[in-house]
Structure formats: C-alpha cells, structure tokens
Write an enzyme that holds these catalytic residues in place. Structure first.
Site, mmCIF file in Angstrom:
data_model
loop_
_atom_site.group_PDB
_atom_site.id
_atom_site.type_symbol
_atom_site.label_atom_id
_atom_site.label_comp_id
_atom_site.label_asym_id
_atom_site.label_seq_id
_atom_site.Cartn_x
_atom_site.Cartn_y
_atom_site.Cartn_z
ATOM 1 N N SER A 51 4.057 -3.321 -11.090
ATOM 2 C CA SER A 51 4.459 -1.971 -11.493
ATOM 3 C C SER A 51 5.957 -1.932 -11.800
ATOM 4 C CB SER A 51 4.146 -0.978 -10.370
ATOM 5 O OG SER A 51 4.908 0.198 -10.554
ATOM 6 N N SER A 53 7.796 0.460 -11.471
ATOM 7 C CA SER A 53 8.456 1.343 -10.498
ATOM 8 C C SER A 53 8.940 0.583 -9.264
ATOM 9 C CB SER A 53 7.500 2.439 -10.036
ATOM 10 O OG SER A 53 7.022 3.175 -11.127
ATOM 11 N N ASP A 83 -4.262 11.739 -12.377
ATOM 12 C CA ASP A 83 -5.588 12.167 -11.915
ATOM 13 C C ASP A 83 -6.710 11.259 -12.427
ATOM 14 O OD1 ASP A 83 -4.756 14.490 -10.403
ATOM 15 O OD2 ASP A 83 -4.214 15.368 -12.331
ATOM 16 N N GLU A 84 -6.576 10.777 -13.668
ATOM 17 C CA GLU A 84 -7.664 10.022 -14.277
ATOM 18 C C GLU A 84 -7.793 8.593 -13.754
ATOM 19 O OE1 GLU A 84 -4.939 11.090 -15.727
ATOM 20 O OE2 GLU A 84 -4.135 9.603 -17.148
ATOM 21 N N HIS A 108 -3.160 17.624 -6.023
ATOM 22 C CA HIS A 108 -3.987 18.417 -6.942
ATOM 23 C C HIS A 108 -5.439 18.173 -6.516
ATOM 24 C CE1 HIS A 108 -5.606 20.361 -10.407
ATOM 25 N NE2 HIS A 108 -5.719 19.298 -11.181
ATOM 26 N N GLU A 227 13.533 30.748 -33.892
ATOM 27 C CA GLU A 227 12.874 31.996 -33.486
ATOM 28 C C GLU A 227 11.634 31.752 -32.632
ATOM 29 O OE1 GLU A 227 14.074 34.891 -33.653
ATOM 30 O OE2 GLU A 227 15.740 34.500 -35.017
HETATM 31 P P1 NAD Z 1 2.889 10.326 -13.027
HETATM 32 O O1 NAD Z 1 2.121 9.971 -14.229
HETATM 33 O O2 NAD Z 1 4.278 10.823 -13.181
HETATM 34 O O3 NAD Z 1 3.011 9.075 -12.034
HETATM 35 C C1 NAD Z 1 1.921 8.295 -11.670
HETATM 36 C C2 NAD Z 1 2.326 6.982 -11.001
HETATM 37 O O4 NAD Z 1 1.162 6.180 -10.871
HETATM 38 C C3 NAD Z 1 3.329 6.159 -11.782
HETATM 39 O O5 NAD Z 1 4.187 5.537 -10.842
HETATM 40 C C4 NAD Z 1 2.460 5.122 -12.463
HETATM 41 O O6 NAD Z 1 3.157 3.926 -12.726
HETATM 42 C C5 NAD Z 1 1.396 4.893 -11.421
HETATM 43 N N1 NAD Z 1 0.132 4.385 -11.990
HETATM 44 C C6 NAD Z 1 -0.399 4.678 -13.193
HETATM 45 N N2 NAD Z 1 -1.586 4.029 -13.356
HETATM 46 C C7 NAD Z 1 -1.785 3.332 -12.216
HETATM 47 C C8 NAD Z 1 -2.818 2.460 -11.754
HETATM 48 N N3 NAD Z 1 -3.886 2.176 -12.506
HETATM 49 N N4 NAD Z 1 -2.701 1.932 -10.516
HETATM 50 C C9 NAD Z 1 -1.641 2.198 -9.738
HETATM 51 N N5 NAD Z 1 -0.633 2.996 -10.127
HETATM 52 C C10 NAD Z 1 -0.704 3.544 -11.339
HETATM 53 O O7 NAD Z 1 1.991 11.346 -12.198
HETATM 54 P P2 NAD Z 1 2.394 12.778 -11.600
HETATM 55 O O8 NAD Z 1 2.637 13.731 -12.734
HETATM 56 O O9 NAD Z 1 3.419 12.599 -10.543
HETATM 57 O O10 NAD Z 1 0.998 13.225 -10.945
HETATM 58 C C11 NAD Z 1 0.562 12.723 -9.705
HETATM 59 C C12 NAD Z 1 -0.321 13.776 -9.044
HETATM 60 O O11 NAD Z 1 0.454 14.944 -8.770
HETATM 61 C C13 NAD Z 1 -1.496 14.248 -9.902
HETATM 62 O O12 NAD Z 1 -2.569 14.499 -9.036
HETATM 63 C C14 NAD Z 1 -0.980 15.548 -10.497
HETATM 64 O O13 NAD Z 1 -2.015 16.448 -10.860
HETATM 65 C C15 NAD Z 1 -0.168 16.075 -9.331
HETATM 66 N N6 NAD Z 1 0.874 17.054 -9.670
HETATM 67 C C16 NAD Z 1 1.758 16.795 -10.667
HETATM 68 C C17 NAD Z 1 2.756 17.723 -10.955
HETATM 69 C C18 NAD Z 1 3.786 17.455 -12.037
HETATM 70 O O14 NAD Z 1 4.531 18.384 -12.365
HETATM 71 N N7 NAD Z 1 3.908 16.271 -12.600
HETATM 72 C C19 NAD Z 1 2.842 18.922 -10.219
HETATM 73 C C20 NAD Z 1 1.940 19.133 -9.153
HETATM 74 C C21 NAD Z 1 0.956 18.190 -8.901
HETATM 75 MG MG MG Z 2 -2.055 20.535 -13.266
HETATM 76 MG MG MG Z 3 15.605 37.589 -32.444
#
Ligand code: NAD
Ligand code: MG
Ligand code: MG
Length: 333
Positions: A51, A53, A83-84, A108, A227
C-alpha cells in the site's frame, strides 16, 4: 429534540489498554488513527501489502500491520476501506481470525445493513460516522474542536458496545462537537439519500444544468461558471453559518425575491416525486444491489461516467479560471 452527547458523557476508559487497529489510511483512516493516537490510545494502522499509504503512516509514527495481523491481535478494528472493497477484505483477511469479544467498527452502515459483511454473533458491531470529510476530522481535532458524528450499535455481544462506541467517538474528537445516536439502517439510508439527492447528485446536476442553459443561450461560459458554480460556495457558507434566513439577509432583495418565487419551480412536485422514488430504491436495497453488481463487474458504467463527466465543458472552463485566481492571489500577497 434528539439528545446530543458531549465529552462529559463519554469516557475513554472503555478503550484504554485495548489495541485499536484502523484498517485503511485514506480520508477517514488517517484522521481517526492520528486523533486516537493523540488522545493517548494504543493505535496501529492495517494496510495491504504494498500500500502506498504505508510510508505515510510510518512517517506519522503509527505502527503498520497487515490486515490479517490486525484481525488476530487488535481488540477493535475500525474498517475504513472504500465501501465496495470491504466485503472481500473482510471475508479473506478479517473473518477467519476474529475472536469473541472483539469490536468491529464502521464509519458507514452500508456493508452491515445490506449484509455484505455478516459478522459472527460474539463480536460487538458498532458505528461511529463523522459527518464531515477526513481532513476536517483531523484539522478540527488539532484545533481543539471536532466534527459531529453519528453512532450506532448493531450488535452488543460484550454488554459494553455502546460505551465503546462513545469512547471511540470521544477519541476522534467528535464528542467535542456532539454525537447523536442512530441505527445502522437510519444512518445508511439517510446518508445515501443526502449524497444522491442533495449534496452530490442534486447539487452537481443543478450546477451543470444551470451552466448548460446559459451557454446554450449564447452567454460566455466564464460568466456561466461564475454564476452557477463559483458562487455556490459563498452562498453555502452563509447557509451553514446561520441557516437560510442568514443567506437571505446577505443577498440583495432582488435575489431574495427571485429565490422565493422561482426556487419552487425548479424543485417542484415532479422533483419531489423523484426524490421519493430514489428514497424507496435506497430502502428496498435496489441501489445497493446495483452498486455491488457494478463493482463486481469491474465498474464498466462507473468508469465510463467518470470519464464522460470529466470531459464536461464546465471542467475545462473551471480549470482555466481557477488558474487565473491563484495567479491573482500571488500578485496580491
Ligand atoms: P478512502 O478511499 O479515502 O480510503 C480508503 C483506504 O483504503 C485507502 O487507504 C486505500 O488505499 C485503502 N484501500 C483501497 N482498496 C483496498 C484494498 N483492496 N485492500 C486494502 N486497502 C484498500 O475512503 P474513505 O472516504 O475514508 O471511506 C472509508 C469509510 O468511511 C467508508 O465506509 C465511507 O463510507 C466512510 N465515510 C467517509 C467519509 C468521507 O468524507 N470520506 C465520511 C464519513 C464516512
Ligand atoms: Mg456517504
Ligand atoms: Mg448574482
């Protein structure tokens, strides 16, 4: 009024002497991990092999584990993967190693509510969902504040699931702003509805349709951009700061009169009927099934739509204008 809980209502004790693992280091992941660490808790980051990260988390002073190591050793696993991908990572690298009394946490409710992740009966399943993007969760924490969050209990095996969820919310700084209790179902359905109808889907479609209408009528795309897109932020800031009335106080009387008389013609009975249809697709699981199948198929439609949208003329105009703004800012400074 629903009850909000604050710092004094929660104690970190329920997470002390516990090993916390944050799975994923993206938008939410980095913010949760760093805030919990700064709150004095024992936290590691779990990432897949290779990763990108890994270097970032290590540089921030956080121990990095593989996801399966984290599942074996941590007391609480917060799943902050997209999520996916949660279903597959859970099935392959988490489920085989779970022990009784561990905590599975989510930001979530999608995967639990729509049964993509089905945990064993003997673990706690909780949610702490900040109502803001990760960079804000981190930045406000560093400023001594926090982003409000929702929390929910899906499964309470230990008898302490709720205390643990509230402790987690405190650890990331959310109880500084206030946390509200909900259920996985309510959070999932309202979150999807909000992003589809108002925040992301509704707003993008409104901006694009306004822009296209002006450009098709022969006006300059740059003016249409100002606008219909640029000024959105100025208006939204006023709305968030003090409600619709605050925005209407600041705009001209001309704009205010146009708002009352023309707004309801844009969001009309047909729009409301479509909103109810979108809500029922969320409630029935139809949207979830479509999204899950789309991902299983390798995202053909998702990728095509992403490309198509990136080529919309509003993006090219915006790129040029924003470059001009930063040039102006540099001269002023
Ligand atoms: P993101 O896409 O920013 O980060 C996901 C992380 O998972 C990354 O570090 C990525 O490298 C890693 N990753 C991706 N595929 C992977 C895999 N196959 N195996 C292992 N690691 C993998 O995600 P996010 O936006 O932080 O969302 C995370 C959760 O938080 C989700 O459930 C989302 O619905 C929830 N959430 C997000 C927000 C938002 O504003 N982004 C707000 C509230 C809740
Ligand atoms: Mg959402
Ligand atoms: Mg105006």
């Amino acid at each position: 009024m629903a009850r909000l809980y604050y710092d004094a209502d929660a104690t970190l004790d329920f997470l002390r002497n516990q090993k916390l693992a944050i799975v994923g280091y993206g938008s939410q992941g980095h913010a949760h991990a760093l805030n919990l660490k700064d709150s004095g808790l024992d936290v590691a980051v779990a990432l897949y092999e290779g990763s990108p990260s890994r270097a970032k988390a290590t540089a921030a002073g956080l121990p990095v584990l593989s996801v399966s190591e984290a599942a074996k050793t941590a007391d609480l696993l917060m799943i902050l993967l997209p999520d996916e991908v949660q279903r597959q990572v859970y099935a392959e690298q988490i489920a085989p190693y779970l022990r009784p009394n561990q905590v599975l946490a989510f930001a979530h409710g999608f995967n639990i509510h729509f049964a993509q992740v089905v945990p064993p009966q003997d673990v706690d399943v909780i949610m702490v969902a900040p109502k803001g993007p990760g960079h804000l969760v981190r930045r406000t924490y560093e400023q001594g504040q926090g982003v409000p969050a929702l929390f929910a209990i899906f499964q309470d095996a230990s008898g302490h699931a709720r205390d643990r969820a509230m402790a987690y919310a405190k650890g990331i700084g959310a109880t500084r702003a206030g946390i509200l209790e909900t259920s996985f179902r309510e959070e999932t359905e309202t979150d999807l509805f909000g992003e589809q109808v108002v925040l992301c889907g509704g707003l993008s479609a409104l901006i694009k349709a306004g822009f296209e209408t002006l450009v098709e009528a022969g006006y300059q795309p740059e003016l249409a951009y100002f606008e219909c897109l640029h000024e959105v932020k100025l208006i939204v800031d006023l709305v968030v700061e003090g409600g619709l009335a605050n925005m209407r106080y600041s705009i001209s009387n001309t704009a205010e009169y146009g708002d009352y008389t023309r707004g309801p013609r844009i969001v009309n009975d047909a729009t409301r009927a479509e909103m109810r249809k979108i809500l029922s697709e969320i409630q029935s699981g139809q949207f979830a099934r479509e999204f899950v199948l789309e991902n299983q198929a390798g995202k053909p439609g998702f990728t095509a739509m992403r490309r198509q949208e990136a080529e919309h003329p509003i993006e090219a105009v915006g790129k040029d204008l924003r470059a001009m703004f930063s040039w102006l800012k540099k001269i002023e400074a």
